[in-house]
Design an enzyme around this catalytic site. Sequence first.
Site, PDB file in Angstrom:
ATOM      1  CD1 TRP A 421      -3.166   1.207   0.772  1.00  0.00           C
ATOM      2  CD2 TRP A 421      -1.598   2.525   1.689  1.00  0.00           C
ATOM      3  NE1 TRP A 421      -3.711   2.469   0.923  1.00  0.00           N
ATOM      4  CE2 TRP A 421      -2.772   3.300   1.486  1.00  0.00           C
ATOM      5  CE3 TRP A 421      -0.481   3.150   2.253  1.00  0.00           C
ATOM      6  CZ2 TRP A 421      -2.865   4.641   1.830  1.00  0.00           C
ATOM      7  CZ3 TRP A 421      -0.563   4.503   2.586  1.00  0.00           C
ATOM      8  CH2 TRP A 421      -1.744   5.233   2.380  1.00  0.00           C
ATOM      9  CE1 TYR A 425      -1.814   8.530  -0.775  1.00  0.00           C
ATOM     10  CE2 TYR A 425       0.283   9.111   0.236  1.00  0.00           C
ATOM     11  CZ  TYR A 425      -1.023   9.440  -0.097  1.00  0.00           C
ATOM     12  OH  TYR A 425      -1.530  10.667   0.238  1.00  0.00           O
ATOM     13  CG  ASP A 441      -7.197   3.193   0.086  1.00  0.00           C
ATOM     14  OD1 ASP A 441      -6.366   3.674   0.877  1.00  0.00           O
ATOM     15  OD2 ASP A 441      -8.294   3.721  -0.179  1.00  0.00           O
TER      16      ASP A 441
END
Length: 498
Positions: A421, A425, A441
């Site tokens: 994640w 990002y 997410d």
Amino acid sequence: MIEEFERCYRAVRSRDARFDGWFYTGVTSTGIYCRPSCPAVTPKRPNVRFYRSAASAQASGFRACKRCRPDAVPGSPEWNVRADLAGRAMRLIADGTVDREGVAGLARRLGYTERHLGRVLVAEVGAGPLALARARRAHTARLLIETTEMPVSRVAFAAGFASLRQFNETVREVFAASPTELRRGKGRGGGGSGEISLRLPYRAPFDAGGLLRFLGERAVSGVEEYVDGVYRRTLRLPHGVGAVALSDGGDHVGCVLRLEDPRDLGVAVERCRRLLDLDADPLAVAEVLGADPIIGPIVRRSPGRRVPGSVDGPELATRAVLGQQVSVKGARTLAGRLVALCGEPVPEALSGPGGGPGYLFPGPGAVADADLEALGMPRTRREALRELARALADGGVVLDPGVDREEAGRRLVGIRGIGPWTASYVAMRALGDPDAFLPTDLGARRAIERLGHPGAPASVARLAEGWRPWRAYATQYLWASLESAVATKESEERGVVA
């Protein structure tokens, strides 16, 4: 080639502004080059030559049109999408790498020889690294000439030229006017003392207000602020520090800069453009996402959404780790504590007449040496933050515009405590990857469930395959739809919406 010529000529004939920055039109009968939307009379076919970059048009002997100012257009969105050598090189050149480190430094960063890099760029854009950097310097020089009262002799070196002679020759060659003549014809671009006021162009549509609010909601105390629709922040730049104020100007983004060293103007502008994703092609995004049966209605209701970027890769990565498993408000609080702990104060003059953010976000070295227990985070996340800072400080992880995105992702997840994640990002916001996606997410999954599709990560990942190569934009639409649903519910509960 004939088909490509016809496509470009149709865009010129219709003065289609959507293609500004994609290519440039050289007119042999006048010796000038223009943007596709130039309002001048359409040149005859035999007199037209098309170029992939302003630098290649200049190298072919054309000078910039004084009417349409082809250097004042959004950059080509192609270089944000492409992850190959040419795309990485173009992003680094735009960030001023050639001016600071030379072609040898650019090649070294990319891991290729200067000769091979030159061949690739000439084949792709019609100009080598030096010519591309020269075009960038000319654009920076024009901005300084027209928006400041800086003596012309200082402008030359601030723009990156090695000598006054080189500066004068380049300006005359590119703009068909001397630096003094450009200054006599300048508009009223300058702001107050020490300010440089600019208009940043983009391709419409553009949800400027939504993007500035996104940044404002995540503003870190001391480094950023969002007041009355204006987003302000400090900037860490190659030659010094700076501060910027960004606002919605209607058909442009208003940009007011204060710089410790004017040599940083070109870099500061480029980083602000990356922060706001101003070189994006919203119509290409809408063509794919707008046709999707799940997300299409959201895209059509709110066209022009961008992916918020970053002005500094290490800063964004640090903030991403701080924000793991906490709310947006919690992440802001932790980042504010880190700034209070080891942020660097900026000169008071950069804050502007009304005051403003007074600190730079801490660099990797400062974070690595800080007592992170004071942040009040779990031990495992503190250790992940410290290990990331050390990797950024010693070059084990590089997050500049020209880095190989896949390699950067592998190195990030190799740090204990940083998972897919966080790496995705960072790829989305720090590295500008338009196809970065976060199937795990929570916000994206909830938004997809509200749209009637299963929100399990595997199911979300399969659904998102149809959104390539714009999955980062799809994520922004999903997050915005969730925020909109919450706002509508709150309004209904207050009796505002029937």
